[in-house]
Write an enzyme that holds these catalytic residues in place. Structure first.
Site, PDB file in Angstrom:
ATOM      1  N   HIS A 139       4.994  -1.973   0.702  1.00 61.18           N
ATOM      2  CA  HIS A 139       4.315  -2.997  -0.090  1.00 61.18           C
ATOM      3  C   HIS A 139       4.608  -4.389   0.464  1.00 61.18           C
ATOM      4  O   HIS A 139       3.731  -5.247   0.505  1.00 61.18           O
ATOM      5  CB  HIS A 139       4.736  -2.914  -1.560  1.00 61.18           C
ATOM      6  CG  HIS A 139       4.079  -1.783  -2.296  1.00 61.18           C
ATOM      7  ND1 HIS A 139       2.738  -1.773  -2.573  1.00 61.18           N
ATOM      8  CD2 HIS A 139       4.566  -0.632  -2.800  1.00 61.18           C
ATOM      9  CE1 HIS A 139       2.432  -0.657  -3.226  1.00 61.18           C
ATOM     10  NE2 HIS A 139       3.520   0.055  -3.364  1.00 61.18           N
ATOM     11  N   CYS A 155       7.383  -0.151  -6.920  1.00 64.33           N
ATOM     12  CA  CYS A 155       7.677   1.246  -6.696  1.00 64.33           C
ATOM     13  C   CYS A 155       9.154   1.396  -6.432  1.00 64.33           C
ATOM     14  O   CYS A 155       9.776   0.533  -5.845  1.00 64.33           O
ATOM     15  CB  CYS A 155       6.886   1.716  -5.491  1.00 64.33           C
ATOM     16  SG  CYS A 155       7.346   3.348  -4.983  1.00 64.33           S
ATOM     17  N   SER A 189      -1.453   6.791  -3.805  1.00 68.32           N
ATOM     18  CA  SER A 189      -1.530   7.784  -4.874  1.00 68.32           C
ATOM     19  C   SER A 189      -2.835   7.715  -5.649  1.00 68.32           C
ATOM     20  O   SER A 189      -3.270   8.728  -6.191  1.00 68.32           O
ATOM     21  CB  SER A 189      -0.333   7.649  -5.825  1.00 68.32           C
ATOM     22  OG  SER A 189       0.829   8.085  -5.162  1.00 68.32           O
ATOM     23  N   GLU A 205       7.960  10.356  -8.172  1.00 66.83           N
ATOM     24  CA  GLU A 205       8.235   9.015  -8.637  1.00 66.83           C
ATOM     25  C   GLU A 205       7.222   8.675  -9.718  1.00 66.83           C
ATOM     26  O   GLU A 205       6.050   8.528  -9.444  1.00 66.83           O
ATOM     27  CB  GLU A 205       8.111   8.073  -7.438  1.00 66.83           C
ATOM     28  CG  GLU A 205       8.336   6.644  -7.726  1.00 66.83           C
ATOM     29  CD  GLU A 205       9.786   6.355  -8.001  1.00 66.83           C
ATOM     30  OE1 GLU A 205      10.047   5.250  -8.479  1.00 66.83           O
ATOM     31  OE2 GLU A 205      10.643   7.214  -7.760  1.00 66.83           O
ATOM     32  N   ARG A 208       3.081   7.734   2.508  1.00 66.31           N
ATOM     33  CA  ARG A 208       2.256   8.429   1.522  1.00 66.31           C
ATOM     34  C   ARG A 208       0.770   8.216   1.724  1.00 66.31           C
ATOM     35  O   ARG A 208      -0.036   8.793   1.008  1.00 66.31           O
ATOM     36  CB  ARG A 208       2.648   7.994   0.112  1.00 66.31           C
ATOM     37  CG  ARG A 208       4.000   8.521  -0.304  1.00 66.31           C
ATOM     38  CD  ARG A 208       4.396   8.043  -1.684  1.00 66.31           C
ATOM     39  NE  ARG A 208       5.420   8.892  -2.240  1.00 66.31           N
ATOM     40  CZ  ARG A 208       6.724   8.607  -2.252  1.00 66.31           C
ATOM     41  NH1 ARG A 208       7.147   7.481  -1.720  1.00 66.31           N
ATOM     42  NH2 ARG A 208       7.588   9.433  -2.789  1.00 66.31           N
TER      43      ARG A 208
END
Lengths: 168, 566
Positions: B84, B77, B501, B30, B478
């Site tokens: 989120h 995202c 990330s 992504e 993630r």
């Protein structure tokens, strides 16, 4: 709705955080605000999700996608693409998404049901600036864009009428 | 092959290339991530991980109603919308000091659990498998031998040679028709076979069939999430003070959710985990490649939202791979560095004091080279994600995790040191998914028990304070995600997001310490510099998500005029 009626999904895609990136989502929001639709028409804000949209996509007979499209036209130009035009397009490799729309449609085909698809798109003026409002050009052309999407709805046997009192 | 393992296990072949190697963008992720490496004699000796997309969400949020933050952050995202929404909700919950009802906590957990199942399945089969599985090679497999292999892996599998033949025909037709879309840019393509792929053809075919089956299954996982999430794909059931999905309390809705969940859980148990182990057993040399040193997990699935230690997967930090000494997290020790990022200044700041002032230099700049900031805990780069979550839970003796880890290590005949690798990272994602899957019905039963006993409370009223600050910690699929809010006069004064990330894929810090993915890539073997699948294996094992959400259809084919209607 009767069995012979086409199930129509109007899917606005894009990201509302990046100005005209949100053209599709904003168009669907406006359509929901201003119109009533017949039972065979579903409107949906698809955001930027790929595979997670497979369920609703596979549950329709005609998919009308509204999105920002990079053609070679002036900002505000409106395009109509069908599945076949999309497949021929070579540029999708660079999609910034996990899976883009073309891939998602191929996956739907593999899994079982790929609906007929048409994309109504607009050339964005600005899709980089982080802002929630559409650019003036895109805003000014929104009604025309919606007109084309409604045209597709009508052609496929969907009905709609302007709300007497649009939702504020 | 017919279910038996090969005599001498193949390993990643050695290469001889020396020189620069850039992968830009890394596909099947992504957003845009660029890996800029220097290779010497077939091994990476220097590397930079660079995010090419600027996220200025913090700027948009300033001055807004704190309750609205989630509607914007979940658009940041394209994939992880709910995490989120939850982090934003939790940070405001925390700031306004509201105690949410226990059903609301369970409801939030169930949706998060569904997200784990969905995302980990999709990651393994659709985003990561093609780094290990050669689809072209699958066409050469013997369908009967493939069915035998597959059924030998799990007693609940009843697959037939005809099914595998049908998959070969389908995929063969797809390749012949040029609709390669979903397989484009895969490094097994090319005139010469890429020797870095070494699964037997039957294992390739088995994995390709399950790739397609998993496509069906993820649809069901997404549908389950939508039942509780009230709106698909952007969930709209979390509110400061609890949740609002009263409809989901109806027995028939819960039953619908349970039925879908049971199907997905069975797929995880009968297909995902056995496939993961089968593929891993052929790539065991990757248990020695791609490891990092330090790990952070915020933990997830609380029973009490206000007690970090009630999370099913516990929060914690592990330094220098020391599983004997997991440490508690002190949030004051988190800082974000910008010295090597495209931002003004070089001061490391705590998220409450974070500023986002962009200053781009150039793509060639080796000093400032990423839009990501570099989060550090006690000054150390920490990997986050399923491996971190599993290591912390394992180190703390969380029984379901210990059992699953032990099973996997025994199956592969490796010891716990194998976890610190690309293979370990990929295995840990499966372990986290399995342990979560096995817990789903416990939460479902708890919720329906409460409802049956007459407890249908989902929301606690609260009042917006004039001034406050709060943080919301989420262990997303993630990894460690935190939202930090400062409220002034009832509005957002500052809002910072520290996303998984940036922990795992961010650049060097002020002290020059490498980011986790950079550390992991050092020493990675490169066989064919034109098809460096080895880099993808490690980068994809982190499940990168650069949170761009930029989505523009590009129709530049030279025939655009024919599409234009107005």
């Amino acid at each position: 709705m009767s069995d012979s009626e086409k199930r129509i999904l109007v899917l606005g895609v894009g990201n509302i955080l990046f100005t005209d990136e949100g053209i599709g989502v904003r168009a669907v929001e406006e359509m929901e605000r201003a119109y009533d639709f017949s039972g065979n028409v579903t409107l949906m804000d698809g955001g930027t999700l790929g595979t997670r949209l497979m369920d609703p996509i596979m549950n329709c007979d005609l998919l009308i996608v509204i999105d920002a499209v990079l053609g070679d036209g002036e900002p505000g130009s409106i395009y109509r693409l069908t599945g076949e035009d999309l497949r021929k397009s070579l540029a999708f490799r660079d999609s910034m998404h996990q899976t883009d729309l073309v891939d998602t449609l191929i996956m739907c085909e593999i899994v079982g049901h790929r609906p007929e698809a048409v994309i109504i798109g607009m050339e964005p003026q600005d899709f980089h600036t982080m802002a929630l409002e559409l650019s003036p050009v895109a805003k000014g052309r929104q009604e025309a864009l919606i007109g084309f999407a409604l045209e597709e709805v009508k052609k496929a046997g969907g009905a709609f009428a302007r709300k007497v009192q649009p939702v504020a | 092959m017919s279910g038996s393992k090969p005599q001498a296990a193949p390993v990643t072949p050695k290469g001889t290339y020396s020189g620069p190697l850039v992968v830009d963008p890394v596909t099947r992720i992504e957003g845009h991530l660029r890996i800029d490496a220097t290779v010497e004699n077939g091994k990476i000796v220097d590397v930079r991980s660079s995010s090419q997309l600027f996220r200025g969400l913090e700027i948009i949020l300033k001055g807004r109603d704190p309750r609205d933050a989630q509607h914007f952050t979940q658009r940041a995202c394209g994939v992880c919308t709910y995490v989120h929404a939850l982090a934003s909700t939790r940070c405001v919950d925390n700031a306004v000091k509201v105690k949410i009802p226990k059903n609301a906590t369970i409801m939030r957990n169930l949706v998060m659990g569904s997200q784990y199942l969905h995302d980990h399945l999709v990651h393994f089969y659709h985003l990561h498998a093609l780094d290990w599985v050669n689809v072209a090679n699958a066409l050469k497999a013997d369908p009967a031998a493939t069915a035998k292999l597959s059924n030998s892996l799990n007693a609940n599998r009843k697959e037939t040679p005809e099914q595998f033949k049908a998959v070969q025909d389908k995929v063969g037709a797809l390749i012949a028709s040029g609709k390669l879309g979903i397989f484009t840019n895969a490094y097994f393509l090319g005139e010469k076979k890429n020797e870095a792929y070494y699964l037997p053809a039957e294992a390739d075919l088995m994995a390709v069939k399950h790739y397609l089956d998993a496509l069906h299954m993820q649809v069901k996982a997404a549908r389950a999430m939508a039942i509780l999430g009230a709106k698909n794909p952007h969930t709209q059931f979390t509110v400061v003070g609890g949740v609002t999905n009263y409809d989901a309390l109806k027995p028939e809705r819960l039953a619908e959710f349970k039925a879908l969940t049971d199907e997905v859980v069975a797929f995880v148990q009968n297909f995902y985990i056995p496939d993961l182990l089968a593929v891993a057993s052929f790539y065991k040399d990757w248990a020695g490649i791609g490891g990092t040193s330090n790990f952070i997990s915020f933990g997830e699935f609380p029973t009490d939202e206000y007690d970090w230690n009630t999370r099913f997967f516990a929060p914690g930090v592990i330094f220098k791979r020391d599983l004997a000494k997991p440490q508690a997290i002190d949030s004051k020790l988190i800082e974000e560095h910008v010295k090597h990022s495209w931002y003004v200044g070089d001061k490391a700041l705590h998220p409450y004091k974070g500023v986002t002032e962009p200053k781009y230099t150039s793509l060639e700049d080796k000093d400032r080279y990423s839009w990501m900031k570099a989060p550090r805990y006690m000054g150390e780069a920490c990997e986050t994600g399923p491996l971190a979550a599993v290591l912390v839970a394992f180190a703390k003796g969380h029984k379901p995790t210990v059992d699953a880890v032990t099973y996997v290590l025994n199956y592969l005949k490796v010891d716990a040191s194998a976890l610190f690798s690309t293979l370990g990272r990929t295995a840990a994602r499966g372990i986290e998914c399995l342990v979560t899957a096995n817990q789903m019905n416990v939460w479902i039963a708890a919720l329906s028990g409460n409802v049956k006993a007459g407890d249908t409370e989902l929301y606690t009223p609260w009042k917006m304070p004039d001034e406050a600050e709060g943080v919301g910690y989420v262990q997303a699929p993630r990894g460690a995600l935190s939202h930090w809010i400062k409220i002034k006069k009832g509005k957002i004064e500052n809002f910072q997001l520290v996303v998984p990330s940036t922990w795992s894929l961010g650049p060097r810090c002020a002290a020059g310490k490498l980011g986790p993915v950079e550390e992991a890539l050092m020493g990675t073997p490169i066989f064919d510099p034109k098809r460096p699948v080895e880099i993808l294996r490690t980068v994809h094992s982190f499940d990168p998500c650069i949170a761009c959400g930029v989505h523009v259809l590009d129709a530049k084919t030279g025939e655009t005029a024919s599409f234009k209607v107005l």
